[in-house]
Design an enzyme around this catalytic site. Structure first.
Site, mmCIF file in Angstrom:
data_model
loop_
_atom_site.group_PDB
_atom_site.id
_atom_site.type_symbol
_atom_site.label_atom_id
_atom_site.label_comp_id
_atom_site.label_asym_id
_atom_site.label_seq_id
_atom_site.Cartn_x
_atom_site.Cartn_y
_atom_site.Cartn_z
ATOM 1 N N LYS A 82 0.866 -1.177 0.000
ATOM 2 C CA LYS A 82 0.000 0.000 0.000
ATOM 3 C C LYS A 82 0.903 1.228 0.000
ATOM 4 O O LYS A 82 1.959 1.226 0.660
ATOM 5 C CB LYS A 82 -0.877 -0.049 1.262
ATOM 6 C CG LYS A 82 -1.894 1.063 1.395
ATOM 7 C CD LYS A 82 -2.749 0.845 2.657
ATOM 8 C CE LYS A 82 -3.874 1.847 2.813
ATOM 9 N NZ LYS A 82 -4.689 1.598 4.012
ATOM 10 N N SER A 157 -9.717 1.434 3.101
ATOM 11 C CA SER A 157 -8.853 2.230 2.260
ATOM 12 C C SER A 157 -7.794 1.429 1.502
ATOM 13 O O SER A 157 -7.240 1.937 0.533
ATOM 14 C CB SER A 157 -8.159 3.297 3.096
ATOM 15 O OG SER A 157 -7.291 2.687 4.041
ATOM 16 N N SER A 181 -9.776 -1.085 7.212
ATOM 17 C CA SER A 181 -9.203 -0.901 5.872
ATOM 18 C C SER A 181 -8.446 -2.070 5.277
ATOM 19 O O SER A 181 -8.107 -2.030 4.096
ATOM 20 C CB SER A 181 -8.301 0.323 5.860
ATOM 21 O OG SER A 181 -9.096 1.461 5.735
HETATM 22 N N1 GLN Z 1 -13.207 3.635 6.604
HETATM 23 C C1 GLN Z 1 -12.654 4.011 7.872
HETATM 24 C C2 GLN Z 1 -12.284 5.457 7.837
HETATM 25 O O1 GLN Z 1 -12.560 6.069 6.863
HETATM 26 C C3 GLN Z 1 -11.466 3.156 8.208
HETATM 27 C C4 GLN Z 1 -10.293 3.478 7.386
HETATM 28 C C5 GLN Z 1 -9.094 2.692 7.774
HETATM 29 O O2 GLN Z 1 -9.176 1.636 8.382
HETATM 30 N N2 GLN Z 1 -7.942 3.237 7.425
HETATM 31 O O3 GLN Z 1 -11.716 5.999 8.722
#
Ligand code: GLN
Length: 491
Positions: A82, A157, A181
Site C-alpha cells: 500500500k 482504504s 481498511s
Molecule cells: N473507513 C474508515 C475510515 O474512513 C477506516 C479506514 C481505515 O481503516 N484506514 O476511517
C-alpha cells in the site's frame, strides 16, 4: 497445479517454485508485470508501477540464487505495498496530492522486512487519501475498481492492495487497518485480510492516520499465504514505541490445526443491526456451519457497547489525524503552494490545495473535538467509551475463543453510490471498527458470493496476540468453502 497460470499461484506456491528452481524470479516477475500492464489500466490498483526496478530486483535474486544464496522465504516473489509504507527513493504518496512527489529517505519497517524476506516490489498500491475512506474513491489519483465488477468499488482504504491481489497483479500485499481498511476491502474483493493485534507489526515508516488504531497487515489469496506473510512482517521494532516485544509464533502451523472444541462466539448485537444484507447473513451462516461441522461449538455472547463504536471512532480517529496531519505545512516536505504573500497564507493555501475534501473534513472534526472547551466532552468521553468497548471484548473472550461476524454489511457497492453521503460511507465499517478500538486482531476470510457474483467475507476476532486462533478458524472455513480467489478478468 499443472494448468494453473503462473500469476494465479499462491504466494507459498510461487516461493516454493522459485526456491526449487522450477521458475526464475525473472519469469515470475515478468508474468506479474505483464498482468499489471494488461489489467491495471482498467482496475487502477497501482499508483506507481516499478517495471525496471522490479526486473532488476528479480535479476539480482536469480544471480544470488545461482550462487546458492536465498534472501528469505519469499525469495524472488512479487509482493506489493500500500502506498502508505515508506520506500526509500520510491515515491510514497499516501493517496494524496500533498505527497505526490515525496521520495522517502528511508524504508518503513514493513518495507525492510518484506524486502529482507526476498520479495520483489512490483509497485505501490492505490488507497483512500491518508487511508480515510471505505471505497478507495478519495484517492487523489482516482479510484480503484473492483476486479469482480468494474462498476463497483473494491472497498477501502486498502482497496488497491485487495484489488491487486484479487486480480493476480501481485502474489500478496501489505495494507493498513485503522477501522477496517484491510478486512473490508479483502471481503469485498474475495481475498483474505488480517488486522493484527495493535503492537504486533511495527508502524515505523507507515504514514500515520490515527496512531492508536493503525496497524499494518497482510492481504493474500489464501489463509496460509496471509499467515506466512504476517510471520515475516510481525515482531519487535525499537523504532515504534508501541511495538510489543513478544516472540512471533509459527502462524503457518496454526492454519492446519483442528477446530474441534473451539468456542465460536456470535455477538448478538452484530446480528441485530439493520442494513445488513440477507446474502451476507446466509454466507456467514455457511461459515459458521463449516466450523460447527468440524466440531466447533457455538456460544452466544454480548458486546453491549457496540452501538457507540462508530461515534467513538469518529471522534478518536479524526482527533489523532488532525494532530498527525499538522506536519503537512508546506515547510518540511511535500507540496507547497506557490506565490503566497506570507507564511500563514502559504500554509493555508498548501493545505487547501494539497488535501481532498474527506481529509479536510476529518481535520476539522478533529481540531474541534480537541479544542480547549470541548476536549473533555468529546475526546475525553470517547476514550472512556473506548475502554467500555474493550472491556466488552475481554468479557466475551471468557466465553469464546473467537467471535464470528460479517466483515461488511453488504457486498461491494457501485462507484459514486456513497460519495455524496459520508455517513452512509462510514457505516461500511460498522463491524470492523470495534476491533481497532479494542486493539484486538481480526481476519476476513471469503465465505461465499452474492447472486450477482460478488464476494462476501466473514470476520473472525480473537484475544490480543492470538492471531494463531484466527488462522486456525479461518483455515477451517477455507477448507470447507474453497472459492475462486482470482477475479475472472481478461486483459
Ligand atoms: N473507513 C474508515 C475510515 O474512513 C477506516 C479506514 C481505515 O481503516 N484506514 O476511517
Amino acid at each position: 497445479m499443472a494448468n494453473v497460470p503462473v500469476h494465479e499461484w499462491t504466494l507459498l506456491e510461487a516461493a516454493r517454485r522459485v526456491r526449487e528452481k522450477e521458475i526464475s524470479s525473472r519469469e515470475l516477475t515478468g508474468a506479474i508485470l505483464a498482468r499489471i500492464e494488461a489489467l491495471d489500466p482498467k482496475v487502477h490498483a497501482y499508483i506507481t508501477v516499478l517495471p525496471e526496478a522490479a526486473a532488476a530486483q528479480a535479476a539480482a535474486c536469480d544471480e544470488e540464487q545461482a550462487k546458492g544464496a536465498l534472501r528469505g522465504p519469499f525469495h524472488g516473489v512479487p509482493i506489493g505495498l500500500k502506498d502508505i509504507f515508506c520506500t526509500r527513493g520510491v515515491r510514497t504518496t499516501c493517496g494524496s496530492r500533498i505527497l505526490r512527489d515525496f521520495l522517502p529517505p528511508y524504508d518503513a519497517c514493513v518495507t525492510e522486512k518484506v524486502l529482507a524476506a526476498g520479495a520483489v516490489l512490483p509497485g505501490k498500491h492505490n488507497m483512500d487519501e491518508f487511508a480515510m475512506g471505505s471505497s478507495t474513491e478519495t484517492s487523489f489519483f482516482g479510484p480503484t475498481r473492483n476486479p469482480w465488477d468494474l462498476s463497483r468499488i473494491p472497498g477501502g482504504s486498502s482497496g488497491g492492495t485487495a484489488a491487486a491481489v484479487a486480480a493476480a497483479m501481485c502474489f500478496a500485499g501489505v495494507g493498513t487497518d485503522t477501522g477496517g481498511s484491510i478486512r473490508q476491502p479483502a471481503s469485498l474483493c474475495g481475498v483474505v485480510g488480517v488486522k493484527p493485534t495493535y503492537g504486533r507489526v511495527s508502524r515505523y515508516g507507515m504514514i500515520a492516520f490515527a496512531s492508536s488504531l493503525d496497524q499494518g497487515g497482510p492481504i493474500a489469496r489464501t489463509v496460509a499465504d496471509a499467515a506466512a506473510l504476517l510471520g515475516v512482517i510481525a515482531g519487535y521494532d525499537r523504532r515504534d514505541s508501541t511495538c510489543v516485544n513478544l516472540p512471533v509464533p509459527d502462524y503457518l502451523a496454526a492454519v492446519e490445526r483442528q477446530v474441534k472444541g473451539l468456542r465460536v462466539g456470535l455477538p448478538k448485537e452484530y446480528y441485530e443491526g439493520e442494513g445488513f444484507s440477507p446474502e451476507v447473513r446466509a454466507a456467514v451462516e455457511k461459515a459458521l456451519k463449516a466450523l460447527t461441522d468440524q466440531g466447533a461449538v457455538v456460544v452466544e455472547v454480548s458486546l453491549p457497547h457496540t452501538s457507540f463504536a462508530l461515534s467513538t471512532y469518529y471522534l478518536i480517529a479524526p482527533a489523532e489525524a488532525s494532530s498527525n496531519l499538522a506536519r503537512y505545512d508546506g515547510v518540511r516536505y511535500g507540496h507547497r503552494a506557490e506565490g503566497a504573500p506570507g507564511l500563514i497564507e502559504m500554509m493555508s493555501r498548501t493545505r487547501a490545495e494539497g488535501f481532498g475534501d474527506e481529509v479536510k473534513r476529518r481535520i476539522m472534526i478533529g481540531t474541534y473535538a480537541l479544542s480547549a472547551g470541548y476536549y473533555d466532552a468529546y475526546y475525553g468521553k470517547a476514550q472512556k467509551v473506548r475502554t467500555l468497548i474493550r472491556d466488552d471484548f475481554t468479557k466475551a473472550f471468557e466465553a469464546a475463543d473467537v467471535l464470528l461476524t460479517p466483515t461488511a454489511p453488504t457486498p461491494a457497492f457501485r462507484l459514486g453510490e456513497k460519495t455524496g453521503d459520508p455517513l452512509t460511507m462510514y457505516l461500511s465499517d460498522i463491524f470492523t471498527i470495534p476491533c481497532n478500538l479494542a486493539g484486538i486482531p481480526g481476519i476476513s476470510v471469503p465465505c461465499g458470493f452474492s447472486a450477482e457474483g460478488l464476494p462476501i467475507g466473514a470476520q473472525l476476532l480473537s484475544k490480543p496476540f492470538r492471531e494463531e486462533t484466527l488462522f486456525t478458524a479461518a483455515g477451517a472455513i477455507e477448507r470447507v468453502l474453497p472459492s475462486r480467489r482470482v477475479a475472472p478478468l481478461e486483459g
